[in-house]
Design a protein around this motif. Structure first.
Motif, PDB file in Angstrom:
ATOM      1  N   TRP A  18       0.828  -1.150  -0.040  1.00  0.00           N
ATOM      2  CA  TRP A  18       0.120  -0.059   0.159  1.00  0.00           C
ATOM      3  C   TRP A  18       0.743   1.181   0.068  1.00  0.00           C
ATOM      4  O   TRP A  18       0.454   2.265   0.479  1.00  0.00           O
ATOM      5  CB  TRP A  18      -1.104   0.040   1.167  1.00  0.00           C
ATOM      6  CG  TRP A  18      -1.809  -1.104   1.194  1.00  0.00           C
ATOM      7  CD1 TRP A  18      -2.353  -1.845   0.297  1.00  0.00           C
ATOM      8  CD2 TRP A  18      -2.215  -1.833   2.546  1.00  0.00           C
ATOM      9  NE1 TRP A  18      -3.203  -3.072   0.672  1.00  0.00           N
ATOM     10  CE2 TRP A  18      -3.139  -2.844   2.152  1.00  0.00           C
ATOM     11  CE3 TRP A  18      -1.981  -1.431   3.819  1.00  0.00           C
ATOM     12  CZ2 TRP A  18      -3.630  -3.634   3.101  1.00  0.00           C
ATOM     13  CZ3 TRP A  18      -2.845  -2.288   4.815  1.00  0.00           C
ATOM     14  CH2 TRP A  18      -3.563  -3.247   4.405  1.00  0.00           C
ATOM     15  N   ASP A  98      -1.295   9.336   3.844  1.00  0.00           N
ATOM     16  CA  ASP A  98      -2.688   9.100   4.400  1.00  0.00           C
ATOM     17  C   ASP A  98      -3.264  10.397   5.048  1.00  0.00           C
ATOM     18  O   ASP A  98      -2.983  10.757   6.405  1.00  0.00           O
ATOM     19  CB  ASP A  98      -2.957   7.884   5.217  1.00  0.00           C
ATOM     20  CG  ASP A  98      -4.204   7.749   5.841  1.00  0.00           C
ATOM     21  OD1 ASP A  98      -5.278   8.272   5.375  1.00  0.00           O
ATOM     22  OD2 ASP A  98      -4.476   6.587   6.094  1.00  0.00           O
ATOM     23  N   THR A 100      -6.085  10.931   6.632  1.00  0.00           N
ATOM     24  CA  THR A 100      -6.886  10.614   7.710  1.00  0.00           C
ATOM     25  C   THR A 100      -6.077  10.480   9.027  1.00  0.00           C
ATOM     26  O   THR A 100      -6.740  10.510   9.917  1.00  0.00           O
ATOM     27  CB  THR A 100      -7.681   9.407   7.464  1.00  0.00           C
ATOM     28  OG1 THR A 100      -6.787   8.110   7.532  1.00  0.00           O
ATOM     29  CG2 THR A 100      -8.415   9.430   6.154  1.00  0.00           C
ATOM     30  N   TYR A 131      -7.371  -1.517  13.271  1.00  0.00           N
ATOM     31  CA  TYR A 131      -6.931  -0.082  13.430  1.00  0.00           C
ATOM     32  C   TYR A 131      -6.726  -0.254  15.120  1.00  0.00           C
ATOM     33  O   TYR A 131      -7.103  -0.958  15.926  1.00  0.00           O
ATOM     34  CB  TYR A 131      -8.340   0.694  13.521  1.00  0.00           C
ATOM     35  CG  TYR A 131      -8.496   1.462  11.938  1.00  0.00           C
ATOM     36  CD1 TYR A 131      -8.560   2.802  11.508  1.00  0.00           C
ATOM     37  CD2 TYR A 131      -8.921   0.613  10.979  1.00  0.00           C
ATOM     38  CE1 TYR A 131      -8.472   3.262  10.500  1.00  0.00           C
ATOM     39  CE2 TYR A 131      -9.089   1.126   9.558  1.00  0.00           C
ATOM     40  CZ  TYR A 131      -9.025   2.442   9.333  1.00  0.00           C
ATOM     41  OH  TYR A 131      -9.195   2.780   8.001  1.00  0.00           O
ATOM     42  N   ARG A 241     -14.297   8.745   8.442  1.00  0.00           N
ATOM     43  CA  ARG A 241     -13.737   8.571   7.155  1.00  0.00           C
ATOM     44  C   ARG A 241     -12.400   8.032   7.284  1.00  0.00           C
ATOM     45  O   ARG A 241     -11.451   8.277   8.130  1.00  0.00           O
ATOM     46  CB  ARG A 241     -13.390  10.014   6.609  1.00  0.00           C
ATOM     47  CG  ARG A 241     -12.889   9.895   5.118  1.00  0.00           C
ATOM     48  CD  ARG A 241     -13.035  11.165   4.313  1.00  0.00           C
ATOM     49  NE  ARG A 241     -12.484  11.165   3.117  1.00  0.00           N
ATOM     50  CZ  ARG A 241     -12.925  10.564   2.020  1.00  0.00           C
ATOM     51  NH1 ARG A 241     -14.158   9.862   2.139  1.00  0.00           N
ATOM     52  NH2 ARG A 241     -12.384  10.390   0.962  1.00  0.00           N
ATOM     53  N   ARG A 243     -10.119   3.889   5.757  1.00  0.00           N
ATOM     54  CA  ARG A 243      -9.986   2.803   4.763  1.00  0.00           C
ATOM     55  C   ARG A 243     -10.676   1.787   5.521  1.00  0.00           C
ATOM     56  O   ARG A 243     -10.586   1.386   6.679  1.00  0.00           O
ATOM     57  CB  ARG A 243      -8.334   2.556   4.443  1.00  0.00           C
ATOM     58  CG  ARG A 243      -7.866   3.583   3.604  1.00  0.00           C
ATOM     59  CD  ARG A 243      -6.528   2.990   3.285  1.00  0.00           C
ATOM     60  NE  ARG A 243      -5.752   4.005   2.700  1.00  0.00           N
ATOM     61  CZ  ARG A 243      -4.511   4.535   2.810  1.00  0.00           C
ATOM     62  NH1 ARG A 243      -3.993   3.998   4.230  1.00  0.00           N
ATOM     63  NH2 ARG A 243      -3.878   5.366   2.122  1.00  0.00           N
ATOM     64  N   TYR A 245     -10.161  -2.478   4.802  1.00  0.00           N
ATOM     65  CA  TYR A 245      -9.271  -3.548   3.960  1.00  0.00           C
ATOM     66  C   TYR A 245     -10.066  -4.940   4.189  1.00  0.00           C
ATOM     67  O   TYR A 245     -10.486  -5.274   5.276  1.00  0.00           O
ATOM     68  CB  TYR A 245      -7.874  -3.564   4.410  1.00  0.00           C
ATOM     69  CG  TYR A 245      -7.036  -2.355   4.323  1.00  0.00           C
ATOM     70  CD1 TYR A 245      -6.479  -2.025   3.048  1.00  0.00           C
ATOM     71  CD2 TYR A 245      -7.015  -1.484   5.292  1.00  0.00           C
ATOM     72  CE1 TYR A 245      -5.792  -0.863   2.857  1.00  0.00           C
ATOM     73  CE2 TYR A 245      -6.450  -0.240   5.150  1.00  0.00           C
ATOM     74  CZ  TYR A 245      -5.740   0.110   3.905  1.00  0.00           C
ATOM     75  OH  TYR A 245      -5.118   1.252   3.869  1.00  0.00           O
ATOM     76  N   TYR A 261      -9.299  -3.036  -0.626  1.00  0.00           N
ATOM     77  CA  TYR A 261      -9.526  -1.782   0.235  1.00  0.00           C
ATOM     78  C   TYR A 261     -10.153  -0.504  -0.608  1.00  0.00           C
ATOM     79  O   TYR A 261      -9.926  -0.491  -1.680  1.00  0.00           O
ATOM     80  CB  TYR A 261      -8.179  -1.581   0.699  1.00  0.00           C
ATOM     81  CG  TYR A 261      -7.137  -0.953   0.069  1.00  0.00           C
ATOM     82  CD1 TYR A 261      -6.999   0.646  -0.265  1.00  0.00           C
ATOM     83  CD2 TYR A 261      -6.373  -1.431  -0.639  1.00  0.00           C
ATOM     84  CE1 TYR A 261      -6.057   1.341  -0.792  1.00  0.00           C
ATOM     85  CE2 TYR A 261      -5.141  -0.684  -1.480  1.00  0.00           C
ATOM     86  CZ  TYR A 261      -5.416   0.690  -1.496  1.00  0.00           C
ATOM     87  OH  TYR A 261      -4.303   1.316  -2.272  1.00  0.00           O
ATOM     88  N   GLY A 262     -10.711   0.285   0.449  1.00  0.00           N
ATOM     89  CA  GLY A 262     -11.196   1.250  -0.264  1.00  0.00           C
ATOM     90  C   GLY A 262     -11.675   2.407   0.894  1.00  0.00           C
ATOM     91  O   GLY A 262     -11.738   2.101   2.062  1.00  0.00           O
ATOM     92  N   MET A 263     -11.884   3.558   0.612  1.00  0.00           N
ATOM     93  CA  MET A 263     -12.306   4.610   1.507  1.00  0.00           C
ATOM     94  C   MET A 263     -13.704   4.798   1.837  1.00  0.00           C
ATOM     95  O   MET A 263     -14.408   4.519   0.945  1.00  0.00           O
ATOM     96  CB  MET A 263     -11.753   5.998   1.183  1.00  0.00           C
ATOM     97  CG  MET A 263     -11.671   6.886   2.090  1.00  0.00           C
ATOM     98  SD  MET A 263     -10.616   6.871   3.352  1.00  0.00           S
ATOM     99  CE  MET A 263      -9.128   7.118   2.724  1.00  0.00           C
ATOM    100  N   ASP A 270     -18.354  -0.079   6.415  1.00  0.00           N
ATOM    101  CA  ASP A 270     -17.471  -0.709   7.254  1.00  0.00           C
ATOM    102  C   ASP A 270     -17.649  -2.167   7.277  1.00  0.00           C
ATOM    103  O   ASP A 270     -18.075  -2.719   8.404  1.00  0.00           O
ATOM    104  CB  ASP A 270     -17.101  -0.109   8.645  1.00  0.00           C
ATOM    105  CG  ASP A 270     -15.805  -0.756   9.288  1.00  0.00           C
ATOM    106  OD1 ASP A 270     -15.171  -1.457   8.688  1.00  0.00           O
ATOM    107  OD2 ASP A 270     -15.672  -0.572  10.725  1.00  0.00           O
TER     108      ASP A 270
END
Length: 281
Positions: A18, A98, A100, A131, A241, A243, A245, A261-263, A270
């Motif tokens: 990434w 990133d 965020t 996270y 807001r 990501r 995965y 993966y995406g925002m 989620d």
């Protein structure tokens, strides 16, 4: 505060690509050096760490490539300069680009080298666990599969050095079929419109089960050759807001069957979505 709270301009990854920094990128010689090393498993420097509670048993059952030893983080600081040692450890990670400023917990296999710093040690393989603020219970039961995956990745690189680099991880995508596997899903990881067997069957043609975390852990522990499980890394309500995965991993063969993966913009994003199931066909 955890001593391994590494807010760095990081790295990624020899196995999860990434955005790798060149200073962290391994070379084939690092993998060859690993095979001759002793692996030091670094305990988390926090009280009541679930990683610390389970990692010794996991290593004894599932680690086969090198001899290993369990050490403290203080010992890691003393030993990290030794090029004959490798280190399996968790760390807190953020990405340089990133916006965020999200922080993740990763498990990584690093090589020792003179003048070593965690930010610059050759990273043979790293996997996202969660996270930072997400409870360990959301992932610790999958750790054994990740330990197996890391070893498999090292062996794959030794056979195919093209797996090293920013696009190496993508080469796993689509190599293995799910047609003869049973997909194990936990309800809490699924989007609201695919939380019933009927909804999933409408978009996914192969075998699946909605199970508990304990059932996933048991499939991994017995290395069920027919089972593939979902690992989702999302904020779990800790932020909006961010990501998400998603990866599907074989419980026995540790193969990677899917990753994406995406925002996300909404809490409901989620999750493993209907579109993810459709891609698996």
């Amino acid at each position: 505060m955890v001593m391994k709270d590494l807010l760095v301009l990081l790295f990624l990854l020899s196995c999860f690509q990434w955005g790798a920094a060149q200073q962290h990128m391994p070379e084939l010689g690092d993998y060859e050096r690993f095979m001759k090393s002793k692996t030091m498993v670094v305990m988390d420097d926090v009280l009541m760490s679930e990683f610390n509670m389970v990692i010794r048993d996991i290593m004894e059952r599932s680690w086969s490539l090198t001899p290993f030893e369990i050490i403290s983080f203080k010992q890691f600081e003393e030993l990290k300069d030794d090029p004959e040692l490798s280190f399996l450890m968790t760390s807190t990670v953020t990405f340089a680009k990133d916006r965020t400023k999200a922080r993740y917990n990763f498990i990584s296999l690093l090589m020792g080298e003179p003048g070593a710093h965690v930010r610059t040690m050759p990273d043979l393989c790293s996997l996202p666990l969660a996270y930072l603020r997400v409870e360990e219970a959301s992932y610790h039961y999958k750790l054994e599969a990740f330990v197996l995956f890391i070893q498999r990745h090292v062996q794959n690189v030794l056979q195919n050095p093209k797996l090293i680099g920013e696009n190496g991880f993508k080469q796993y995508q689509g190599k293995s079929s799910l047609a003869d596997k049973t997909l194990l899903l936990t309800r809490e990881d699924l989007a609201s419109d695919v939380q019933s067997p009927e909804a999933i069957a409408a978009v996914y043609p192969y075998a699946f089960k909605i199970v508990s975390r304990e059932e996933v852990a048991e499939a991994i522990k017995r290395q069920d050759e027919n089972a593939v499980f979902l690992h989702k890394v999302g904020p779990e309500g800790t932020r909006i807001r961010a990501r998400v995965y998603k990866m599907l991993v074989g419980a026995a063969d540790s193969k990677l069957y899917y990753w994406d993966y995406g925002m996300i913009k909404h809490v409901s994003d989620d999750a493993f979505q209907k579109r993810d199931f459709k891609r698996l066909k």
